[in-house]
Every structure is written in C-alpha cells, then in structure tokens.
Design a protein around this motif. Structure first.
Motif: not given
Length: 293
Positions: A6-11, A39-52
């Motif tokens: 995923f892509e990590y962004v911090r606006p 959820m990310l670690a178990m791949r139950l969530a697969r977002p394209t971006k994490l918006v911090d």
C-alpha cells in the motif's frame, strides 16, 4: 503474514484528506490503528493507500461548546480517561472506557477510530447512541453533523461515503444537578468484545422523580441501539417498574446469534443488564441528590 502493498500518505490538512479519500475509494484512514493494523497483517484489509491523520491538530482535543462536549476524532482514549472536563461532563463515558480493550490499546486507540470502526460491541459507539451524540463529518463539500443513531447502520458499517472523514464526536451534557449513570457488560474475559452491554443515564428532581432517562444496548444486534424508557419520566424509582419496562422493550429485540451467544441468550442478558444499568443510574442520581440537598 505481512500486509499487502500500500501507499502511505500523511496529509497536512483535513481538506487534503478528504480529497484523497474522494479520489480513491480503496484508501483507508489510520490514526490509532488498533483494529486496522491487525486486519492489514491478516490481509483482511487491502487498502491502496493508508491516510495518516493522527498528527492533524484540528482533529485533536476535548472542549466544551455550550451544553455539548466535543471530542476530536484523533484524541486518544486515554486522554479522555484523564480529562477532568470529561469526568465532569460525561460520567457515563467514564464508566464505559475501562471496558474498552486494555490500557495499552487505550493508549493508542482514538475516540474517532472506535466510532468509525462501528463494531456492534464497542463501548464508545454505545455511549454515543445512548446519549444521542452527533458525529461531525468533514467532506469535500464541507462539514456536517449526523445523529449517532443514523451514523451506525450495520456491523463495521456507517453512513460515511467516499471523501468523508469523521472529525469529532459531540456529546450532549445534561445540565440537571442530579444525574446518575450505570454501565454493565458481559464478555468472555475482561476487555474482550462484549456479548451484551448496557448503558443508562437518568436525571432526578429534588423529590426523587425522574426528569430524563436513556438506555442503550450494545452487542445485541448489528449496531448499538437506544431503548425507549420515556415511561420512567415523572416517576419515582421502582425496581419492579424498571424491570417490567426493560423486559417489555427487549422481548422482540432483533438479536444476533453466533459462536459466542444465541439470540435468546442475548435477549435475556439485554433485559437483565438494561435493568441493572438503570437501577445503578437511579441509585447514583439519588446519591447526587442527597449531596445537593
């Protein structure tokens, strides 16, 4: 397991957050991350971006606005526990917070994160529904507020749409001098997810008659529910009348069934815990009434 890429962004601003969310439906907000990271670690969530959004100062803090206590979305749960303002204004939330996970999770977990996650068993959404709080939402078109009862629509499901970001929770503060609260929960172990939880708040006049009363149930169905206990208004405390009222209100309750509890069990426990929570709230208010007198 490891998370999917995923892509990590911090606006730097909330408006930028909303723009990112509106442009990418698969982007996910992260603040405390107490639910999302597993959820990310178990791949139950697969977002394209994490918006911090954790470092956005405009989403942090606890303040009063007239008869409302406003808690910013990224305010950590432990900050609310330690807040003198919150203790005075929201005694029901103070009783519920120790049941939220464990101290380490409350050190990281945020109020807005619990609201946005919308777990049917979660304590903070239950208190929000019980007290008829409003959820403040920022979107590309501006800011709006939605009643908690309308915000939660299913398990892990809310009324937010792409581009929306929960920015604060507005809890009404009761101005009555004699207010009492009660909170009960049944779970497999302390700090586990609740099979059933009940939250109640009442206000009494100097004669001990009920001026206002509210009762909420969590863990029973798809989301937290507020139960109509308006028949108590104008009445003096009676264990029998409270038990009869709660029992009647929960007879036809839509309750879920799973590996932990059956539908019939949840209905029975909802009636029992709802009664206890109201009884505790009346006792608490009577104690405050004696102190005032």
């Amino acid at each position: 397991m490891k998370p999917a890429p995923f892509e990590y962004v911090r606006p730097d601003a909330l408006a930028e957050v909303c723009e990112i969310l509106a442009a990418d439906e698969d982007a996910r907000i992260i603040a405390g991350g107490q639910t999302l990271i597993p959820m990310l670690a178990m791949r139950l969530a697969r977002p394209t971006k994490l918006v911090d959004i954790l470092r956005l100062g405009e989403l942090r803090g606890i303040r009063t606005e007239g008869d409302v206590l406003v808690i910013g979305a990224v305010t950590r749960q432990v900050e609310v526990e330690r807040s003198e303002i919150a203790h005075r204004a929201l005694p029901l939330l103070m009783k519920a917070l120790p049941w939220v996970g464990h101290p380490p999770t409350r050190n990281r977990g945020t109020v807005g994160g619990s609201i946005a996650n919308a777990d049917p068993s979660a304590e903070i959404p239950l208190v929000a529904v019980t007290l008829d709080a409003e959820i403040e939402i920022e979107s590309p078109s501006g800011r709006s507020a939605m009643p908690a009862e309308e915000f939660f629509i299913g398990p892990m499901l809310t009324s937010v749409v792409p581009g929306d970001c929960v920015c604060a929770v507005r809890f009404p503060v009761w101005s009555h001098p004699c207010v009492g609260t009660g909170f009960h929960e049944v779970s497999a172990r302390q700090s586990d997810f609740a099979f059933v939880a009940a939250a109640a708040q009442v206000a009494l006049d100097e004669e001990g008659r009920c001026l206002d009363a509210t009762l909420g149930l969590g863990g029973v169905g798809d989301h937290a529910l507020r139960i109509d206990v308006s028949a108590l208004i104008g009445q003096e405390f009676s264990s029998a009348s409270i038990a009869d009222l709660v029992r009647a209100a929960t007879v036809g309750l839509e309750a879920s069934s799973d590996l932990h509890a059956t539908t019939s069990y949840r209905r029975r426990v909802a009636a029992a815990l709802g009664t206890r929570a109201l009884e505790d709230a009346f006792a608490d208010a009577r104690s405050a009434n004696g102190a005032v007198q």
